[in-house]
Design a protein around this motif. Structure first.
Motif, PDB file in Angstrom:
ATOM      1  N   ALA A  89      76.614 119.731   2.991  1.00  6.91           N
ATOM      2  CA  ALA A  89      75.781 121.149   2.424  1.00  6.91           C
ATOM      3  C   ALA A  89      75.181 121.714   2.764  1.00  6.91           C
ATOM      4  O   ALA A  89      74.586 121.212   4.561  1.00  6.91           O
ATOM      5  CB  ALA A  89      73.981 119.846   1.011  1.00  6.91           C
ATOM      6  N   ASN A  90      73.741 122.856   3.151  1.00  3.76           N
ATOM      7  CA  ASN A  90      72.990 123.213   4.443  1.00  3.76           C
ATOM      8  C   ASN A  90      71.926 122.544   4.445  1.00  3.76           C
ATOM      9  O   ASN A  90      71.687 122.300   3.397  1.00  3.76           O
ATOM     10  CB  ASN A  90      72.917 124.658   3.535  1.00  3.76           C
ATOM     11  N   PRO A  91      71.268 122.881   5.587  1.00  2.00           N
ATOM     12  CA  PRO A  91      70.714 121.655   6.065  1.00  2.00           C
ATOM     13  C   PRO A  91      69.587 121.732   5.265  1.00  2.00           C
ATOM     14  O   PRO A  91      68.334 121.224   4.954  1.00  2.00           O
ATOM     15  CB  PRO A  91      70.548 121.651   7.631  1.00  2.00           C
ATOM     16  N   ASN A  92      68.622 123.189   4.941  1.00  2.00           N
ATOM     17  CA  ASN A  92      68.133 124.083   4.515  1.00  2.00           C
ATOM     18  C   ASN A  92      67.637 123.095   3.063  1.00  2.00           C
ATOM     19  O   ASN A  92      66.763 123.670   2.656  1.00  2.00           O
ATOM     20  CB  ASN A  92      68.086 124.786   4.484  1.00  2.00           C
ATOM     21  N   ASN A  93      68.606 122.546   2.368  1.00  2.00           N
ATOM     22  CA  ASN A  93      69.272 122.222   0.252  1.00  2.00           C
ATOM     23  C   ASN A  93      68.080 120.518   1.468  1.00  2.00           C
ATOM     24  O   ASN A  93      67.537 120.216   0.397  1.00  2.00           O
ATOM     25  CB  ASN A  93      70.340 122.153   0.607  1.00  2.00           C
ATOM     26  N   PHE A  94      67.628 119.623   2.235  1.00  2.00           N
ATOM     27  CA  PHE A  94      66.986 118.908   2.249  1.00  2.00           C
ATOM     28  C   PHE A  94      65.313 118.962   3.030  1.00  2.00           C
ATOM     29  O   PHE A  94      65.692 119.945   3.288  1.00  2.00           O
ATOM     30  CB  PHE A  94      68.089 117.928   3.343  1.00  2.00           C
ATOM     31  N   VAL A  95      64.793 117.505   2.659  1.00  2.00           N
ATOM     32  CA  VAL A  95      63.675 118.277   3.965  1.00  2.00           C
ATOM     33  C   VAL A  95      63.134 118.099   5.190  1.00  2.00           C
ATOM     34  O   VAL A  95      64.686 117.460   5.340  1.00  2.00           O
ATOM     35  CB  VAL A  95      62.487 116.725   2.802  1.00  2.00           C
ATOM     36  N   PRO A  96      62.629 118.647   5.894  1.00  2.00           N
ATOM     37  CA  PRO A  96      62.521 118.598   7.006  1.00  2.00           C
ATOM     38  C   PRO A  96      63.241 117.612   8.211  1.00  2.00           C
ATOM     39  O   PRO A  96      63.731 118.082   9.151  1.00  2.00           O
ATOM     40  CB  PRO A  96      61.291 119.794   7.508  1.00  2.00           C
ATOM     41  N   GLU A  97      62.357 116.902   7.537  1.00  2.00           N
ATOM     42  CA  GLU A  97      62.200 115.258   8.227  1.00  2.00           C
ATOM     43  C   GLU A  97      64.182 114.790   8.721  1.00  2.00           C
ATOM     44  O   GLU A  97      64.724 114.362   9.113  1.00  2.00           O
ATOM     45  CB  GLU A  97      61.673 113.443   8.196  1.00  2.00           C
ATOM     46  N   PHE A  98      64.065 114.905   7.195  1.00  4.45           N
ATOM     47  CA  PHE A  98      65.912 114.601   7.250  1.00  4.45           C
ATOM     48  C   PHE A  98      66.528 115.602   7.642  1.00  4.45           C
ATOM     49  O   PHE A  98      67.765 115.601   8.477  1.00  4.45           O
ATOM     50  CB  PHE A  98      66.869 114.437   5.051  1.00  4.45           C
ATOM     51  N   SER A  99      66.938 116.567   7.749  1.00  3.45           N
ATOM     52  CA  SER A  99      67.310 118.053   7.646  1.00  3.45           C
ATOM     53  C   SER A  99      67.698 117.775   9.668  1.00  3.45           C
ATOM     54  O   SER A  99      68.400 117.671  10.509  1.00  3.45           O
ATOM     55  CB  SER A  99      67.255 119.277   7.950  1.00  3.45           C
ATOM     56  N   LYS A 100      66.501 117.915  10.115  1.00  7.35           N
ATOM     57  CA  LYS A 100      65.844 117.550  11.643  1.00  7.35           C
ATOM     58  C   LYS A 100      66.817 116.074  12.265  1.00  7.35           C
ATOM     59  O   LYS A 100      67.602 116.569  13.602  1.00  7.35           O
ATOM     60  CB  LYS A 100      64.566 117.158  11.983  1.00  7.35           C
ATOM     61  N   ALA A 101      67.149 115.321  11.497  1.00  2.00           N
ATOM     62  CA  ALA A 101      67.757 114.369  12.191  1.00  2.00           C
ATOM     63  C   ALA A 101      68.739 114.178  12.242  1.00  2.00           C
ATOM     64  O   ALA A 101      70.066 114.267  12.555  1.00  2.00           O
ATOM     65  CB  ALA A 101      66.934 112.887  11.388  1.00  2.00           C
ATOM     66  N   MET A 102      69.456 114.751  10.753  1.00  2.41           N
ATOM     67  CA  MET A 102      70.646 115.041  10.409  1.00  2.41           C
ATOM     68  C   MET A 102      71.709 116.343  11.398  1.00  2.41           C
ATOM     69  O   MET A 102      72.535 115.509  11.628  1.00  2.41           O
ATOM     70  CB  MET A 102      71.034 115.200   9.397  1.00  2.41           C
ATOM     71  N   VAL A 103      71.348 117.033  11.647  1.00  2.00           N
ATOM     72  CA  VAL A 103      71.470 118.070  12.600  1.00  2.00           C
ATOM     73  C   VAL A 103      71.505 117.358  14.222  1.00  2.00           C
ATOM     74  O   VAL A 103      72.584 118.050  14.715  1.00  2.00           O
ATOM     75  CB  VAL A 103      70.941 119.324  12.506  1.00  2.00           C
ATOM     76  N   ALA A 104      71.021 116.625  14.516  1.00  2.00           N
ATOM     77  CA  ALA A 104      70.847 116.686  16.338  1.00  2.00           C
ATOM     78  C   ALA A 104      72.056 115.315  15.993  1.00  2.00           C
ATOM     79  O   ALA A 104      72.021 114.608  16.948  1.00  2.00           O
ATOM     80  CB  ALA A 104      69.658 115.590  15.982  1.00  2.00           C
ATOM     81  N   LEU A 105      73.075 114.845  15.163  1.00  2.00           N
ATOM     82  CA  LEU A 105      73.789 114.145  15.296  1.00  2.00           C
ATOM     83  C   LEU A 105      75.362 114.667  15.153  1.00  2.00           C
ATOM     84  O   LEU A 105      75.282 115.746  14.716  1.00  2.00           O
ATOM     85  CB  LEU A 105      73.549 112.694  13.658  1.00  2.00           C
ATOM     86  N   GLN A 106      75.851 113.872  16.376  1.00  2.00           N
ATOM     87  CA  GLN A 106      77.277 114.705  16.393  1.00  2.00           C
ATOM     88  C   GLN A 106      78.113 113.409  15.509  1.00  2.00           C
ATOM     89  O   GLN A 106      77.824 112.853  14.323  1.00  2.00           O
ATOM     90  CB  GLN A 106      78.166 113.310  17.895  1.00  2.00           C
ATOM     91  N   LYS A 107      79.357 114.467  14.950  1.00  2.00           N
ATOM     92  CA  LYS A 107      80.743 113.859  13.877  1.00  2.00           C
ATOM     93  C   LYS A 107      80.159 112.036  13.665  1.00  2.00           C
ATOM     94  O   LYS A 107      80.839 111.624  15.439  1.00  2.00           O
ATOM     95  CB  LYS A 107      81.452 114.469  14.078  1.00  2.00           C
ATOM     96  N   GLY A 108      80.452 111.071  13.061  1.00  2.00           N
ATOM     97  CA  GLY A 108      80.154 109.779  13.656  1.00  2.00           C
ATOM     98  C   GLY A 108      79.439 109.057  13.511  1.00  2.00           C
ATOM     99  O   GLY A 108      79.671 107.670  13.421  1.00  2.00           O
ATOM    100  N   GLU A 109      78.504 109.876  14.174  1.00  2.00           N
ATOM    101  CA  GLU A 109      76.974 109.072  14.687  1.00  2.00           C
ATOM    102  C   GLU A 109      76.098 108.713  13.531  1.00  2.00           C
ATOM    103  O   GLU A 109      76.311 109.446  12.130  1.00  2.00           O
ATOM    104  CB  GLU A 109      76.330 109.609  15.541  1.00  2.00           C
ATOM    105  N   MET A 110      75.336 107.384  13.474  1.00  2.00           N
ATOM    106  CA  MET A 110      74.485 107.330  12.493  1.00  2.00           C
ATOM    107  C   MET A 110      72.876 107.452  13.581  1.00  2.00           C
ATOM    108  O   MET A 110      72.758 107.087  14.349  1.00  2.00           O
ATOM    109  CB  MET A 110      74.556 106.075  11.573  1.00  2.00           C
ATOM    110  N   THR A 111      71.650 107.819  12.336  1.00  2.00           N
ATOM    111  CA  THR A 111      70.796 107.146  12.797  1.00  2.00           C
ATOM    112  C   THR A 111      70.393 106.095  13.716  1.00  2.00           C
ATOM    113  O   THR A 111      70.724 104.755  12.922  1.00  2.00           O
ATOM    114  CB  THR A 111      69.506 107.662  12.443  1.00  2.00           C
ATOM    115  N   GLN A 112      69.631 105.621  15.013  1.00  2.00           N
ATOM    116  CA  GLN A 112      69.186 104.280  15.356  1.00  2.00           C
ATOM    117  C   GLN A 112      67.932 104.376  15.179  1.00  2.00           C
ATOM    118  O   GLN A 112      67.719 102.658  14.578  1.00  2.00           O
ATOM    119  CB  GLN A 112      69.197 104.674  16.613  1.00  2.00           C
ATOM    120  N   GLU A 113      67.078 105.239  14.371  1.00  2.00           N
ATOM    121  CA  GLU A 113      65.998 104.581  13.717  1.00  2.00           C
ATOM    122  C   GLU A 113      65.479 104.931  12.424  1.00  2.00           C
ATOM    123  O   GLU A 113      66.143 106.071  11.841  1.00  2.00           O
ATOM    124  CB  GLU A 113      65.256 104.768  14.867  1.00  2.00           C
TER     125      GLU A 113
END
Length: 87
Positions: A52-76
């Motif tokens: 999905a395009n990051p614009n399909n998600f709420v801003p908080e979710f998109s910002k955290a998602m695009v900051a991750l590298q492939k295979g990473e998980m949010t730490q908080e």
């Protein structure tokens, strides 16, 4: 760019932090999503949101998602109007 993400959505920050600790300890993300996520649309698929395009998600979710590298998980947990996400 499209991203393929998985998430677990829970009501409380403490729940999300406990799940993050379980995953870091070796628990399976997909299994925890099936058992714990309140996003019924993705939970049955192990939290898979497909591509999905990051614009399909709420801003908080998109910002955290695009900051991750492939295979990473949010730490908080990531807070949105829906609750707390582990991405």
């Amino acid at each position: 760019n499209e991203y393929r993400a998985r998430h677990i959505l829970v009501e409380k920050e403490e729940e999300a932090k406990a799940l993050i600790a379980q995953i870091k300890g070796g628990a399976n993300f997909e299994e925890l999503a099936k058992k714990n996520s309140k996003d019924t649309g993705s939970a049955q698929n192990g939290g898979d949101l497909d591509f999905a395009n990051p614009n399909n998600f709420v801003p908080e979710f998109s910002k955290a998602m695009v900051a991750l590298q492939k295979g990473e998980m949010t730490q908080e947990p990531v807070k949105s109007q829906f609750g707390y996400h582990i991405i």
